[in-house]
Structures are given as C-alpha cells and as structure tokens.
Design a protein around this motif. Structure first.
Motif, PDB file in Angstrom:
ATOM      1  N   TRP A  58       0.831  -1.205   0.000  1.00 26.32           N
ATOM      2  CA  TRP A  58       0.000   0.000   0.000  1.00 26.32           C
ATOM      3  C   TRP A  58       0.866   1.255   0.000  1.00 26.32           C
ATOM      4  N   ASP A  61       2.357   1.812  -3.419  1.00 27.35           N
ATOM      5  CA  ASP A  61       1.350   2.365  -4.320  1.00 27.35           C
ATOM      6  C   ASP A  61       1.153   3.852  -4.084  1.00 27.35           C
ATOM      7  N   ASP A  65       2.926   5.378  -7.390  1.00 26.59           N
ATOM      8  CA  ASP A  65       1.882   5.379  -8.417  1.00 26.59           C
ATOM      9  C   ASP A  65       1.048   6.649  -8.272  1.00 26.59           C
ATOM     10  N   ARG A  68      -2.721   6.074  -8.539  1.00 28.03           N
ATOM     11  CA  ARG A  68      -3.257   5.454  -7.324  1.00 28.03           C
ATOM     12  C   ARG A  68      -3.413   6.501  -6.224  1.00 28.03           C
ATOM     13  N   TYR A  69      -2.435   7.381  -6.101  1.00 29.27           N
ATOM     14  CA  TYR A  69      -2.517   8.434  -5.085  1.00 29.27           C
ATOM     15  C   TYR A  69      -3.698   9.362  -5.372  1.00 29.27           C
ATOM     16  N   THR A  72      -6.877   7.862  -4.539  1.00 31.58           N
ATOM     17  CA  THR A  72      -7.068   7.770  -3.087  1.00 31.58           C
ATOM     18  C   THR A  72      -7.624   9.060  -2.515  1.00 31.58           C
ATOM     19  N   THR A 392      -4.141  -6.151 -10.683  1.00 30.97           N
ATOM     20  CA  THR A 392      -3.482  -4.945 -10.172  1.00 30.97           C
ATOM     21  C   THR A 392      -3.786  -4.719  -8.707  1.00 30.97           C
ATOM     22  N   HIS A 393      -5.057  -4.624  -8.361  1.00 32.07           N
ATOM     23  CA  HIS A 393      -5.445  -4.405  -6.964  1.00 32.07           C
ATOM     24  C   HIS A 393      -6.651  -5.294  -6.653  1.00 32.07           C
TER      25      HIS A 393
END
Length: 445
Positions: A58, A61, A65, A68-69, A72, A392-393
């Motif tokens: 995590w 990421d 990434d 991804r951030y 989030t 990926t996730h």
C-alpha cells in the motif's frame, strides 16, 4: 499397454482402502520433529510478515503510483466535512484581511449618514454579515466542480511533493512543517476573491495573495512515522514476496502438507484481520491526539480516505486465506470432506446422465480429459493463482470471482472426464432402455 488412471471416485476409494490397511497393520507415519519445527517457524514468520507486506504494498502504491494516489485522495473534494473545514479556513483567512470597522472609520463624516442608512439594520453586526457573505461564497467554490478539478489536478501535480513530505523534505504545495503535513489553499482563495468581486464586494479584489493551509496529517510522532514510511517504501513489494516464499517453504517442509497449508492459510487470514483491527484502534488514538482546533469530522474523513485501499487489501487477503484453507480442507481425507466430494461427484454424474438421455456425448474429448485430468486440474489452479497475482489491486469480489470461476472450470472437467468403460456402460444401458421401451411406456427404462 498403458494403465488406465482411476476416476475421481476410484482414487478416493483406493486412498481410503490404503488408509484402512495401514491402520490394520499398525503402521504409523514416521515422525520428523526437525522438519515439523522448521515448517512451524517458516509458517509463523510468513504469517507475521503478511500484514507488513500488505502495508508495504500500500505504501509503495501511495508513493510510486501517481494515479493510485490521486484515486485515493480524489473523494475528499466531495466530502462535506472536508468542504466545511476548507470553507472555514478560507473564510478566516479572508476576514483577517477585511477590516470592516476600520473602513467605516475612513468614511468622511458627511457621508456617514448615507452609509448608515444604506446599511440599514445591520449596524454593529456588519462584520458578522460580511463574514456570512464570504463564507457562503466560499462554500459555493468548494462545492463546485471547479474545486474538485483543482483538487484532483493539484494532487496529481504535487504527488512528488507528497513523497518528499512523507520521506523527509519539503517543497511544493504539500510540505512537512514540524508535526504537520499541509496543503496550501492559496488557489482556492483566489477563486473565492473572484466570486466576491463578481458579487459586488469590490474590496476583495484589493486583498493581496493569501496563503493558508489545510492540514492533511498531524501527529506528534510524525517524524518517527516518516521514518517507518520511508522503510516501508524501500521494502516495496519485496516484503509480500518474502512472506509468500516463507509460507510456501513452510508448507513444503511440513510432514503433513495439507494440514500445514490449512494452518498457514488461516494464520495468513488471522494476521490480516489483526491488521484491520489495528487500523481501527489507531484511528481512535490518532483522532484523540489531535488538537482541539482541528475539525474532527474532516480528520476522520481524511484518515478513512487515505486508508481506504489498505482496508480493501486487508479484506481481500482475509478472503484469500479463507478460500485457500477451505479448498485444502475439502481436498483432504476427512470424513466430511469426502462426503462433500461425493455429493459433488454425484451431482456431476446426475447431470451427465441427463445429457446422455438427450443424446449428448463427449466423443473423444471424454477419454482425453479422463487420461489427463490431474494435469488439467493443476493447470486450472495455476491459472487462477496467476490471475490473482497479476491482478493490479484485487478485492474480495475478485477473490470470490476467481474461486467461483475455478470451481466452475473443475466442474466442467469432472463432467467431461468420461472413460471408455463408463461410455460403453452408458451405451449399453441406453440400448437396453430402448429395447425395453418397445413393450413399455415411452421414456421409461
């Protein structure tokens, strides 16, 4: 002449017969205390590293990434608690530059009656009225699509600064000051100033550039957390890989591998569950440690949003552990496991029997699948594992979906795995049924 491989039911009967013969002869599996200890240690180490591996993945990421951030933190722009906190912070910053009583004192004495008449009943509450007006315009800005676009774009641009802030150095719109990680709201203030001017408050246009910040993270131990964060970032995906290697090595080293696999999978899920509980406990501790002037609803929203994908990963790991443990148990020699498999095969045979009644035959595919059934099943299992690793996730639904897809594929293999003897037997029964049908009612054997 090649020897025919026994069918699934035959293999189970042979295994059960061998187990009974071994019990009657008094044979017991040889004990290997050294291997048992090594396997236990490896499994325990793998289970202990599992939650750390989830956090490390995590963290990697979040830092490495950008997409991804941004995914989030993007929901924070629409969160009402965050919007209220931002609106109040911007309003305070602007009102600190708007000296309404001082401006009234600068009005010429001859013009004051006209000003007082224009103000009407506001009188001494002018400061509060202006503040309410500024706050309304600020809330319009933070609730608009423009603010959401600004929030997303700014976080995408300052992702590198977030990395710097959490790993020790400042710079950009996100900085680390003492025990705070802050975001500069100057661009939002400029938008509010434009709206105030458009609404008739021309005085707002004379306010210089105002810098005020919104605190994303605040804790007395942020310096130490920063060090841990950096270590986890450096660990990256090596920790989860190491945890998986230790668990696999422990299972392969164990004397009773199936039992070791069940224990390892359940331990894996249990430690992930402890991580989820730890996130909940740390949430309470973190919020209680915040200063009184920090908006609790906004802090809760920020914490829950930043840990959203981490909690998703924890739930996926728990589901994976439970699925693996259940699969290992169902493939074992236990009484209830054998009963479940017998019900499974009985259902498949019933479906195959109905297909035979309608003239559906597997042809040469059935014997081929029967001969290579073990390899086909292992290839399907390997495919499901590769799909999970390359996903990926993965989420809980990904784990459940892959498990159901694998179960369906195994059911198809069981349905197609028909040896020549079974096919001839079915053909004889069908022929006999056709002969009997001459003198009996149609459709009855």
């Amino acid at each position: 002449m090649a020897q025919e491989q026994p069918s699934g039911r035959d293999r189970e009967d042979w295994d059960e017969l061998r187990a009974r013969v071994a019990a009657l002869e008094g044979r017991r599996p040889r004990r290997h205390p050294g291997r048992a200890v090594v396997a236990f240690v490896l499994v325990v180490l793998g289970c202990l590293l599992a939650p750390l591996g989830v956090v490390a993945a995590w963290t990697a990421d979040l830092v490495d990434d950008t997409d991804r951030y941004v995914a989030t933190v993007a929901p924070l722009a629409r969160d009402p608690a965050v919007q209220d906190a931002v609106a109040n912070r911007v309003t305070d910053a602007l009102m600190g530059r708007l000296d309404i009583p001082g401006l009234l004192e600068k009005v010429a004495p001859k013009d004051r009656p006209l000003v007082e008449k224009a103000l009407g009943g506001i009188g001494g509450s002018l400061q509060g009225a202006v503040r309410s007006f500024v706050n309304d315009k600020t809330r319009e800005v933070v609730a608009s699509d423009a603010f959401a676009t600004f929030w997303t774009g700014a976080n995408r641009q300052i992702h590198t600064s977030v990395d710097k802030a959490l790993t020790g150095s400042g710079g950009g719109a996100v900085t680390l000051r003492g025990d705070k990680v802050e975001i500069d709201l100057a661009p939002v203030i400029e938008q509010v100033k434009d709206r105030l001017v458009d609404s008739g408050l021309g005085l707002a246009g004379k306010i210089p550039v105002v810098h005020t910040s919104f605190t994303v993270l605040q804790a007395e131990e942020v310096g130490r957390l920063k060090t841990y964060f950096r270590l986890l970032d450096l660990a990256g995906l090596w920790v989860p890989v190491l945890a998986a290697v230790l668990l696999i090595a422990g299972v392969l080293t164990a004397v009773r591998r199936r039992r070791a696999l069940v224990a390892a999978a359940l331990g894996f899920a249990f430690t992930a569950l402890l991580l989820g509980l730890g996130l909940t406990v740390f949430r309470v501790i973190y919020l209680d440690a915040l200063p009184a002037d920090v908006s609790q609803p906004a802090a809760e929203a920020v914490y829950d949003t930043l840990t959203r994908f981490l909690r998703t990963a924890v739930r996926a790991v728990i589901a994976l552990g439970v699925v693996v443990a259940l699969a290992a148990w169902l493939s074992g020699p236990g009484r209830y496991a054998r009963g479940a498999r017998q019900l499974w095969h009985a259902g498949i045979l019933a479906v195959r029997g109905q297909a035979d009644r309608f003239g559906m035959r597997t042809g040469p595919v059935g014997p081929f699948v029967h001969r290579h059934r073990v390899w086909i099943e292992w290839l399907l299992v390997a495919g499901a594992v590769v799909a999970y690793v390359l996903w990926t996730h993965p989420t809980v639904w990904v784990v459940v979906g892959l498990a159901l897809a694998l179960l369906f594929a195994l059911a198809v293999v069981d349905f197609l795995a028909e040896d020549a003897g079974e096919r001839e037997g079915v053909g004889d029964r069908a022929a006999g049924g056709a002969g009997a049908g001459v003198s009996g009612p149609p459709g009855r054997p």
